[in-house]
Motif scaffolding. Structure first.
Motif, short mmCIF file in Angstrom:
data_model
loop_
_atom_site.label_atom_id
_atom_site.label_comp_id
_atom_site.label_asym_id
_atom_site.label_seq_id
_atom_site.Cartn_x
_atom_site.Cartn_y
_atom_site.Cartn_z
N TRP A 44 35.37 33.26 32.05
CA TRP A 44 36.65 32.91 32.69
C TRP A 44 37.40 34.18 33.10
N THR A 45 37.41 35.18 32.22
CA THR A 45 38.11 36.43 32.52
C THR A 45 37.46 37.15 33.70
N ARG A 46 36.15 37.14 33.78
CA ARG A 46 35.47 37.78 34.91
C ARG A 46 35.82 37.08 36.24
N LYS A 47 35.98 35.76 36.21
CA LYS A 47 36.17 35.00 37.45
C LYS A 47 37.63 34.71 37.77
N ASN A 48 38.48 34.61 36.76
CA ASN A 48 39.87 34.19 36.94
C ASN A 48 40.82 35.20 36.31
N ALA A 49 41.50 34.81 35.24
CA ALA A 49 42.38 35.74 34.51
C ALA A 49 42.51 35.29 33.07
N GLY A 50 42.48 36.26 32.17
CA GLY A 50 42.63 35.99 30.75
C GLY A 50 43.83 36.72 30.19
N LEU A 51 44.51 36.09 29.23
CA LEU A 51 45.70 36.68 28.60
C LEU A 51 45.37 37.02 27.15
N VAL A 155 42.28 37.53 39.41
CA VAL A 155 43.50 36.92 39.96
C VAL A 155 44.74 37.35 39.20
N SER A 156 44.62 38.38 38.33
CA SER A 156 45.77 38.80 37.52
C SER A 156 46.93 39.28 38.38
N ALA A 157 46.63 39.98 39.49
CA ALA A 157 47.71 40.45 40.37
C ALA A 157 48.42 39.28 41.02
N LYS A 158 47.66 38.28 41.42
CA LYS A 158 48.25 37.09 42.04
C LYS A 158 49.18 36.38 41.06
N VAL A 159 48.78 36.33 39.81
CA VAL A 159 49.62 35.72 38.77
C VAL A 159 50.93 36.48 38.63
N LEU A 160 50.85 37.81 38.62
CA LEU A 160 52.05 38.61 38.43
C LEU A 160 52.94 38.63 39.67
N VAL A 161 52.36 38.46 40.84
CA VAL A 161 53.18 38.37 42.05
C VAL A 161 54.14 37.19 41.92
N PRO A 356 28.01 51.73 33.71
CA PRO A 356 28.23 50.47 32.97
C PRO A 356 27.05 49.51 33.13
N PHE A 357 26.94 48.59 32.19
CA PHE A 357 25.93 47.54 32.31
C PHE A 357 26.31 46.59 33.45
N TYR A 358 27.59 46.21 33.45
CA TYR A 358 28.11 45.30 34.48
C TYR A 358 28.75 46.14 35.58
N LYS A 359 28.23 46.01 36.80
CA LYS A 359 28.62 46.93 37.87
C LYS A 359 29.49 46.29 38.95
N PHE A 360 30.03 45.11 38.66
CA PHE A 360 30.79 44.40 39.69
C PHE A 360 32.26 44.19 39.32
N GLY A 361 32.75 45.00 38.38
CA GLY A 361 34.14 44.89 37.95
C GLY A 361 35.12 45.24 39.05
N SER A 362 36.30 44.63 38.99
CA SER A 362 37.32 44.79 40.03
C SER A 362 38.43 45.75 39.64
N ALA A 363 38.31 46.45 38.51
CA ALA A 363 39.41 47.24 37.95
C ALA A 363 39.96 48.28 38.91
N LYS A 364 39.09 48.98 39.61
CA LYS A 364 39.53 50.11 40.43
C LYS A 364 39.77 49.76 41.89
N THR A 365 39.68 48.49 42.22
CA THR A 365 39.80 48.10 43.62
C THR A 365 41.14 48.51 44.21
N LYS A 366 41.15 48.88 45.49
CA LYS A 366 42.38 49.26 46.18
C LYS A 366 42.93 48.09 47.00
N VAL A 371 40.62 40.91 46.54
CA VAL A 371 39.98 40.54 45.28
C VAL A 371 40.39 39.13 44.88
N TYR A 372 41.71 38.87 44.85
CA TYR A 372 42.11 37.56 44.33
C TYR A 372 42.07 36.46 45.37
N SER A 373 41.85 36.79 46.63
CA SER A 373 41.70 35.76 47.64
C SER A 373 40.24 35.39 47.85
#
Length: 374
Positions: A44-51, A155-161, A356-366, A371-373
Motif C-alpha cells: 500500500w505504501t509503495r502504491k499509495n500513502a502510509g502514515l 500520493v503523499s504530496a497530494k494528501v498534503l496539498v 538498492p534492491f528496489y529501484k523504482f522509488g519515488s523519493a527523489k523525484t522532481k 508521480v501522484y497523478s
C-alpha cells in the motif's frame, strides 16, 4: 523481552489499540508492528500513502554559532556550508570511529539546529553531546514534547496539498520549511525511510492525535506499522541502527563514506583515516536469495565453502517477490558472486548485488505532480 509496564508509549497508543494494531517492544517503546498485515501495508505504501507513528524518535534543538563552539565536531557531515532549510543525514562517532548514532541534522537558522536521533539512542546521544560540547551553545531535549508523523508514498504530496496547500510542492528532497497545519506553525521536511516520496511532520504532542486523524480522513492513506517500515527500508538498502550498525561499526565498514566530510574535523576522524589507509576492514554487502526464502539476522555467510561473515538484516521483499538481506563480510567479494546463507541445517543460496534492491522509488523525484497523478 521487555515488560509492557516498563515501556514508553507515544501519544497515539490508544489510537493504535482501537485500530487493532499488533503492539510489541521496539527501542524501549511499545509500538505498532502491523495493522492489516506487513505485506499489505508494505505494498500500500509503495502504491499509495502510509502514515507512520514516529513519535518515539528523539529531537534536540541546539543554538550554536559554529565559530563559537565545537558543535560541528559532533557530526561527520559538513554543517558550515549547509543552507538554511536543508537537512542532512550523517553520523555521530566515538573516538574509535564507531557509530554512536545515525541521525539527521536540520539547519533551522544561521545558528539554530534540530538534531533527530533514533529512539533507543536518545538518552545516550544527549549525554554524549553534553559531554563533548564546549563554548557558547544551548542544547534542549524536546523529545518529550514534540511528536512526529511520517507520511510516505507516491500520493503523499497530494494528501498534503489538501491539508496544507500547494506550497508543500516547493520542497525538494532533504529540505524543510515551516507550514501552517491545523492552525499550528510546524516543520515539515521532505525525507523518509521508505524510498518513496514522503514527508515528516513535527507537531507538538498535544496536537498529534488530531493530526493523525486528519490525515487518515484521506482514503488513500492507511496507518502503517514498524514491520512494513522495516521491509520498505531494507528494499532500499537502508541500515537500521542497533542491527546493521552500532558503536562497533564504522561508516567505512557500513559503506557510507559519502556521508563523511573529510575536509572538516570531527570526532573519530583519525581512527577512520587509519582504517581507510589499512583497507583491511570488513564491509557491508547486499544479497538476493534465489527464492522467496528469507535470510535472517545472525545467519552465517559462506563464500566458496568458507565462513566469511554474518547477516545483519534479512526479509522477504514484498515488492520484489524474493528474499533479500545485508551483512558484514571479512573477505572481498563482488556483485554477482554466489554465496550461501546458513543457519544450522538451513541453507539459502544467494547472490551479491548492488543496492538498492528496489529501484523504482519515488523519493527523489522532481516532477511531483507526475508521480501522484500516475
Amino acid at each position: 523481552m521487555e515488560e509492557n509496564s516498563t515501556l514508553r508509549m507515544t501519544p497515539l497508543i490508544q489510537e493504535h489499540k482501537e485500530l487493532g494494531a499488533k503492539l510489541a517492544p521496539f527501542g524501549g517503546w511499545l509500538m505498532p508492528i502491523q495493522y492489516s498485515g506487513i505485506l499489505q501495508e508494505h505494498l500500500w505504501t509503495r502504491k499509495n500513502a502510509g502514515l507512520f507513528d514516529i513519535c518515539h524518535m528523539g529531537e534536540f534543538i541546539v543554538q550554536a554559532d559554529l565559530s563559537k563552539c565545537n558543535f560541528s565536531s559532533l557530526f561527520t557531515i559538513d554543517l558550515e556550508h549547509m543552507p538554511q532549510g536543508c537537512c542532512r543525514y550523517g553520523f555521530m562517532l566515538n573516538q574509535r570511529g564507531g557509530i554512536i548514532d545515525d541521525l539527521v541534522v536540520y539547519r533551522i537558522g544561521q545558528s539554530q539546529w534540530m538534531v533527530v536521533t533514533n529512539a533507543a539512542t536518545t538518552d545516550k546521544d544527549h549525554a554524549h553531546m553534553r559531554a563533548i560540547l564546549k563554548g557558547e551553545f544551548k542544547l534542549e531535549n524536546v523529545s518529550a514534547v514534540l511528536g512526529k508523523l511520517d507520511l510516505q508514498g507516491k500520493v503523499s504530496a497530494k494528501v498534503l496539498v489538501s491539508l496544507i496547500g500547494e506550497e508543500i510542492l516547493k520542497l525538494d528532497y532533504y529540505t524543510f520549511d515551516y507550514f501552517t497545519v491545523l492552525g499550528e506553525k510546524i516543520i515539515v521536511s521532505r525525507t523518509g525511510y521508505t524510498g518513496e516520496l514522503g514527508y515528516e511532520l513535527y507537531m507538538p504532542n498535544q496536537r498529534i492525535v488530531e493530526l493523525w486523524h486528519k490525515i487518515l480522513e484521506d482514503k488513500s492513506v492507511l496507518p502503517i506499522g514498524l514491520g512494513a517500515r522495516d521491509t520498505l527500508r531494507l528494499e532500499m538498502g537502508y541500515g537500521l541502527y542497533g542491527q546493521d550498525m552500532c558503536e562497533e561499526t564504522t561508516p567505512l565498514e557500513a559503506r557510507a563514506e559519502h556521508f563523511i566530510c573529510w575536509d572538516k574535523e570531527f570526532i573519530g576522524k583519525s581512527a577512520l583515516l587509519e582504517q581507510k589507509e589499512k583497507a583491511d576492514y570488513r564491509k557491508l554487502v547486499c544479497f538476493i536469495a534465489d527464492s522467496r526464502r528469507s535470510p535472517r539476522h545472525n545467519y552465517r555467510i559462506f563464500y566458496q565453502h568458507q565462513d566469511i561473515g554474518q547477516v545483519t538484516s534479512g526479509s522477504f521483499a514484498p515488492s520484489l517477490n524474493f528474499g533479500i538481506g545485508m551483512g558484514y563480510v571479512e573477505k572481498e567479494i563482488a556483485a554477482g558472486d554466489q554465496i550461501s546463507l546458513v543457519d544450522n541445517s538451513l541453507l539459502i543460496n544467494a547472490k551479491i548485488v548492488a543496492k538498492p534492491f528496489y529501484k523504482f522509488g519515488s523519493a527523489k523525484t522532481k516532477e511531483i505532480r507526475n508521480v501522484y497523478s500516475g
